[in-house]
Design a protein around this motif. Sequence first.
Motif, PDB file in Angstrom:
ATOM      1  N   PRO A 240       0.801  -1.225   0.000  1.00 57.37           N
ATOM      2  CA  PRO A 240       0.000   0.000   0.000  1.00 57.37           C
ATOM      3  C   PRO A 240       0.834   1.277   0.000  1.00 57.37           C
ATOM      4  CG  PRO A 240      -0.038  -1.023   2.169  1.00 57.37           C
ATOM      5  CD  PRO A 240       0.619  -1.994   1.241  1.00 57.37           C
ATOM      6  N   THR A 241       2.127   1.168   0.378  1.00 58.34           N
ATOM      7  CA  THR A 241       2.948   2.376   0.436  1.00 58.34           C
ATOM      8  C   THR A 241       3.494   2.779  -0.928  1.00 58.34           C
ATOM      9  OG1 THR A 241       5.058   1.236   0.884  1.00 58.34           O
ATOM     10  CG2 THR A 241       3.636   1.730   2.777  1.00 58.34           C
ATOM     11  N   THR A 242       3.267   1.942  -1.945  1.00 57.03           N
ATOM     12  CA  THR A 242       3.762   2.283  -3.289  1.00 57.03           C
ATOM     13  C   THR A 242       2.621   2.418  -4.288  1.00 57.03           C
ATOM     14  OG1 THR A 242       4.112  -0.059  -3.841  1.00 57.03           O
ATOM     15  CG2 THR A 242       5.957   1.127  -2.853  1.00 57.03           C
TER      16      THR A 242
ATOM     17  N   TRP B 165       8.160  10.427  10.342  1.00 53.71           N
ATOM     18  CA  TRP B 165       9.301   9.587   9.993  1.00 53.71           C
ATOM     19  C   TRP B 165       9.257   9.269   8.500  1.00 53.71           C
ATOM     20  CZ3 TRP B 165      11.289   5.993  14.277  1.00 53.71           C
ATOM     21  CH2 TRP B 165      12.614   5.620  14.016  1.00 53.71           C
ATOM     22  N   PRO B 166       9.697  10.192   7.665  1.00 55.27           N
ATOM     23  CA  PRO B 166       9.579   9.987   6.215  1.00 55.27           C
ATOM     24  C   PRO B 166      10.344   8.765   5.715  1.00 55.27           C
ATOM     25  CG  PRO B 166      10.963  11.891   6.717  1.00 55.27           C
ATOM     26  CD  PRO B 166      10.304  11.493   7.988  1.00 55.27           C
ATOM     27  N   GLU B 167      11.402   8.357   6.447  1.00 57.23           N
ATOM     28  CA  GLU B 167      12.181   7.208   5.972  1.00 57.23           C
ATOM     29  C   GLU B 167      11.360   5.927   5.930  1.00 57.23           C
ATOM     30  OE1 GLU B 167      13.053   9.185   8.396  1.00 57.23           O
ATOM     31  OE2 GLU B 167      15.117   9.921   8.160  1.00 57.23           O
ATOM     32  N   VAL B 168      10.325   5.830   6.769  1.00 57.15           N
ATOM     33  CA  VAL B 168       9.544   4.599   6.795  1.00 57.15           C
ATOM     34  C   VAL B 168       8.210   4.769   6.089  1.00 57.15           C
ATOM     35  CG1 VAL B 168      10.643   3.903   8.943  1.00 57.15           C
ATOM     36  CG2 VAL B 168       8.456   5.091   9.030  1.00 57.15           C
ATOM     37  N   ALA B 169       8.057   5.848   5.359  1.00 58.75           N
ATOM     38  CA  ALA B 169       6.796   6.057   4.646  1.00 58.75           C
ATOM     39  C   ALA B 169       6.608   5.027   3.547  1.00 58.75           C
ATOM     40  CB  ALA B 169       6.758   7.467   4.054  1.00 58.75           C
ATOM     41  N   GLU B 170       7.714   4.528   2.991  1.00 61.75           N
ATOM     42  CA  GLU B 170       7.621   3.483   1.980  1.00 61.75           C
ATOM     43  C   GLU B 170       8.155   2.186   2.536  1.00 61.75           C
ATOM     44  OE1 GLU B 170       9.382   2.276  -2.427  1.00 61.75           O
ATOM     45  OE2 GLU B 170       9.304   4.379  -1.836  1.00 61.75           O
ATOM     46  N   TYR B 171       7.375   1.133   2.386  1.00 64.14           N
ATOM     47  CA  TYR B 171       7.780  -0.178   2.871  1.00 64.14           C
ATOM     48  C   TYR B 171       8.670  -0.840   1.834  1.00 64.14           C
ATOM     49  CZ  TYR B 171       7.353  -5.143   4.086  1.00 64.14           C
ATOM     50  OH  TYR B 171       7.611  -6.452   4.381  1.00 64.14           O
ATOM     51  N   VAL B 172       9.883  -1.185   2.233  1.00 62.46           N
ATOM     52  CA  VAL B 172      10.829  -1.869   1.349  1.00 62.46           C
ATOM     53  C   VAL B 172      11.105  -3.243   1.950  1.00 62.46           C
ATOM     54  CG1 VAL B 172      13.098  -1.809   0.269  1.00 62.46           C
ATOM     55  CG2 VAL B 172      11.868   0.339   0.711  1.00 62.46           C
TER      56      VAL B 172
END
Length: 380
Positions: free
Chosen positions: A39-41, A51-58
């Motif tokens: 859902p993050t992409t 915490w913008p670094e964890v806004a996208e799940y990798v």
Amino acid sequence: MTVFSRRGRAERAPAALAARQAELEATGASLVDLTGTNPTTCGLPVNAPAWPEVAEYVPAPLGLEVARVAVARHLGLQAVPSRVALTASTSEAYAWLLTALCDAGDDVLVPHPGYPLLEAFAAYAGVRLSPYALRDEGTHWALDVPALLEAATPRTRAVVVVSPANPTGHLLREDELAALSAVCAGRGWALVVDEVFHDAARHGLPVAGRQLPCLTFALGGLSKACGLPQAKLAWTVVSGPPPLVDEALYRLEALGDAFLSVGSAVQHAAPALLAGGTAFRSAVSARVQENHAALRARRRTDATWDVRPVHGGWAQVLRLPASRSEDATCLRALDAGVVVHPGWYYDFPSGAWLVLSLLAPPADFARGLERLVPVLDATW
């Protein structure tokens, strides 16, 4: 016999569909992916404003590079972050290794005395544990390789060493490591070295990253390195013969891909947490030494009980006269208002022992000694 189990995914060739997709993407082909479920992409609102670094799940089965590099740097292994596998805990790392190395009915050699950690994982995996005894040398505990070999069976697949050990503080010496790694290489066993307490060691080099002749897994984590068991981040450093390391990382990656248990937030925080752990580690070292000294000062020179040396870890072992009952001593201590562990909890093979923690605040530790020492000194 291979060092690895028959469990899990052994086929390493990519599926035809995945291989073709990779070929097209390599040529720059414009593909519309209608299979995505992250859902993050997908252009949806993401609730991570702070915490913008964890806004996208990798999803990274072995862990995000930022965290693996931080762990390698913490261990002084800047050149090998690619051989670091991250898990949520060392408990999970043990479970993965039992799966990767053992089939049901295989066995693993584990030290006694030792913390009763592996029993549950082994039961879940259908793996037997064969204990080998650490040898009490009076001033220190030693690994007895001949005794270890006597405990082995035709289905032994790995040897576990805890260094520094809990509760004995046994610290793996260079001669012990050389002999043990040679045995493991000759018999096709893996060597698993739990180094979670290494930062609390008085001396000795870590095994993590050492080039040994056998496949080696060295475990550690934020729980003991930084005093953050709630952060849920641990690591396994894989070393040994390159073909075995490559296969081990592949199998760990397959397990990691199945569970993806390590959170993104703690991985992004790992560099700062590890760098900031210096103060915690210094405080632990000072606390352990202060409490150990206080305990030794309270022991009379003619006492029948003994304070064992502390070479690493947070625990303190007391040896009682063989005629003393561990349970009776613990119960008398409890009635006096202090809680300690009996040696049988840690599978001491013989004798009478008590185990206590050296982490208590010095004032509390002193108050506990006021209650415990009369119990130890009493004739009963």
